[in-house]
Design a protein around this motif. Structure first.
Motif, PDB file in Angstrom:
ATOM      1  N   UNK A 198      60.486 -41.198  72.575  1.00 27.45           N
ATOM      2  CA  UNK A 198      61.357 -40.117  72.104  1.00 27.45           C
ATOM      3  C   UNK A 198      60.493 -39.013  71.702  1.00 27.45           C
ATOM      4  N   UNK A 199      59.333 -39.439  71.249  1.00 22.85           N
ATOM      5  CA  UNK A 199      58.389 -38.535  70.596  1.00 22.85           C
ATOM      6  C   UNK A 199      57.874 -37.646  71.636  1.00 22.85           C
ATOM      7  N   UNK A 200      57.176 -38.421  72.533  1.00 21.21           N
ATOM      8  CA  UNK A 200      56.432 -37.683  73.825  1.00 21.21           C
ATOM      9  C   UNK A 200      57.435 -36.952  74.405  1.00 21.21           C
ATOM     10  N   UNK A 201      58.593 -37.341  74.698  1.00 17.09           N
ATOM     11  CA  UNK A 201      59.777 -36.474  75.616  1.00 17.09           C
ATOM     12  C   UNK A 201      60.225 -35.398  74.853  1.00 17.09           C
ATOM     13  N   UNK A 202      60.467 -35.336  73.366  1.00 15.41           N
ATOM     14  CA  UNK A 202      60.926 -34.258  72.816  1.00 15.41           C
ATOM     15  C   UNK A 202      59.982 -33.257  72.129  1.00 15.41           C
ATOM     16  N   UNK A 203      58.687 -33.623  72.181  1.00 16.36           N
ATOM     17  CA  UNK A 203      57.459 -32.718  71.712  1.00 16.36           C
ATOM     18  C   UNK A 203      57.596 -31.443  72.219  1.00 16.36           C
ATOM     19  N   UNK A 204      57.559 -31.220  73.485  1.00 15.46           N
ATOM     20  CA  UNK A 204      57.723 -29.986  74.129  1.00 15.46           C
ATOM     21  C   UNK A 204      59.113 -29.117  73.579  1.00 15.46           C
ATOM     22  N   UNK A 205      59.995 -29.636  73.391  1.00 12.77           N
ATOM     23  CA  UNK A 205      61.087 -29.027  72.877  1.00 12.77           C
ATOM     24  C   UNK A 205      60.695 -28.561  71.450  1.00 12.77           C
ATOM     25  N   UNK A 206      60.220 -29.124  70.444  1.00 20.15           N
ATOM     26  CA  UNK A 206      60.117 -28.781  69.282  1.00 20.15           C
ATOM     27  C   UNK A 206      59.094 -27.896  69.108  1.00 20.15           C
ATOM     28  N   UNK A 207      57.849 -27.966  69.997  1.00 18.09           N
ATOM     29  CA  UNK A 207      57.067 -26.735  69.781  1.00 18.09           C
ATOM     30  C   UNK A 207      57.311 -25.458  70.607  1.00 18.09           C
ATOM     31  N   UNK A 208      58.339 -25.451  71.619  1.00 19.23           N
ATOM     32  CA  UNK A 208      59.030 -24.274  71.948  1.00 19.23           C
ATOM     33  C   UNK A 208      59.975 -23.701  70.969  1.00 19.23           C
ATOM     34  N   UNK A 209      60.788 -24.669  70.483  1.00 21.87           N
ATOM     35  CA  UNK A 209      61.533 -24.087  69.260  1.00 21.87           C
ATOM     36  C   UNK A 209      60.747 -23.576  68.205  1.00 21.87           C
ATOM     37  N   UNK A 210      59.639 -24.217  67.563  1.00 24.71           N
ATOM     38  CA  UNK A 210      58.777 -23.642  66.696  1.00 24.71           C
ATOM     39  C   UNK A 210      58.048 -22.271  66.870  1.00 24.71           C
ATOM     40  N   UNK A 211      57.760 -21.863  68.328  1.00 27.86           N
ATOM     41  CA  UNK A 211      57.383 -20.718  68.521  1.00 27.86           C
ATOM     42  C   UNK A 211      58.379 -19.644  68.629  1.00 27.86           C
ATOM     43  N   UNK A 212      59.532 -19.991  68.970  1.00 27.25           N
ATOM     44  CA  UNK A 212      60.566 -18.956  68.814  1.00 27.25           C
ATOM     45  C   UNK A 212      61.284 -18.562  67.711  1.00 27.25           C
ATOM     46  N   UNK A 213      61.157 -19.540  66.566  1.00 27.69           N
ATOM     47  CA  UNK A 213      61.888 -19.038  65.268  1.00 27.69           C
ATOM     48  C   UNK A 213      60.891 -18.443  64.614  1.00 27.69           C
ATOM     49  N   UNK A 214      61.170 -17.453  63.695  1.00 35.44           N
ATOM     50  CA  UNK A 214      60.276 -16.953  62.807  1.00 35.44           C
ATOM     51  C   UNK A 214      59.518 -17.833  61.794  1.00 35.44           C
ATOM     52  N   UNK A 215      58.506 -17.483  61.226  1.00 31.52           N
ATOM     53  CA  UNK A 215      57.775 -18.262  60.286  1.00 31.52           C
ATOM     54  C   UNK A 215      58.638 -18.693  58.933  1.00 31.52           C
ATOM     55  N   UNK A 216      59.321 -17.583  58.627  1.00 36.50           N
ATOM     56  CA  UNK A 216      60.003 -17.826  57.106  1.00 36.50           C
ATOM     57  C   UNK A 216      61.036 -18.924  57.485  1.00 36.50           C
ATOM     58  N   UNK A 217      61.826 -18.667  58.755  1.00 34.57           N
ATOM     59  CA  UNK A 217      62.872 -19.600  58.835  1.00 34.57           C
ATOM     60  C   UNK A 217      62.266 -21.121  58.743  1.00 34.57           C
ATOM     61  N   UNK A 218      61.394 -21.307  59.617  1.00 32.32           N
ATOM     62  CA  UNK A 218      60.745 -22.743  59.930  1.00 32.32           C
ATOM     63  C   UNK A 218      60.193 -23.288  58.478  1.00 32.32           C
ATOM     64  N   UNK A 219      59.719 -22.288  57.514  1.00 36.36           N
ATOM     65  CA  UNK A 219      59.354 -22.820  56.075  1.00 36.36           C
ATOM     66  C   UNK A 219      60.590 -23.244  55.545  1.00 36.36           C
ATOM     67  N   UNK A 220      61.699 -22.420  55.708  1.00 36.25           N
ATOM     68  CA  UNK A 220      62.846 -22.792  54.761  1.00 36.25           C
ATOM     69  C   UNK A 220      63.521 -24.205  55.213  1.00 36.25           C
ATOM     70  N   UNK A 221      63.446 -24.270  56.744  1.00 35.42           N
ATOM     71  CA  UNK A 221      63.895 -25.478  57.268  1.00 35.42           C
ATOM     72  C   UNK A 221      63.253 -26.683  56.717  1.00 35.42           C
ATOM     73  N   UNK A 222      61.863 -26.644  57.030  1.00 34.45           N
ATOM     74  CA  UNK A 222      61.205 -27.698  56.584  1.00 34.45           C
ATOM     75  C   UNK A 222      61.311 -28.065  54.989  1.00 34.45           C
ATOM     76  N   UNK A 223      61.332 -27.025  54.190  1.00 34.84           N
ATOM     77  CA  UNK A 223      61.569 -27.154  52.866  1.00 34.84           C
ATOM     78  C   UNK A 223      62.888 -27.881  52.602  1.00 34.84           C
TER      79      UNK A 223
END
Length: 72
Positions: free
Chosen positions: A29-54
């Motif tokens: 599951x980790x290997x198959x969804x890693x590209x999706x997570x990386x693609x999503x992280x590159x598309x979202x603004x940094x501030x949004x990523x920080x808020x979601x992670x927090x």
């Protein structure tokens, strides 16, 4: 793994304290969804990523606190 090699009562498919079927599923599951997570992280603004992670960290901390209080 090493310290669990002599433990008794472990389920079939265990290598010490590591349950190999679960390791396989989590790894796939980790290997198959890693590209999706990386693609999503590159598309979202940094501030949004920080808020979601927090928010995720606060939620997990609250859950752990709740479980810790109710375990006693």
């Amino acid at each position: 793994m090493y310290f669990g090699m002599q433990a008794s009562g472990l389920p079939d498919g265990s290598l010490g304290f590591v349950y190999l079927p679960a390791l396989l599923v989590v790894s796939l599951a980790s290997v198959s969804t890693a590209p999706l997570g990386a693609r999503t992280a590159h598309r979202l603004p940094v501030q949004s990523l920080k808020r979601v992670f927090a928010l995720m960290l606060y939620t997990l901390a609250a859950y752990m606190f709740y479980k810790g209080i109710n375990a006693a």
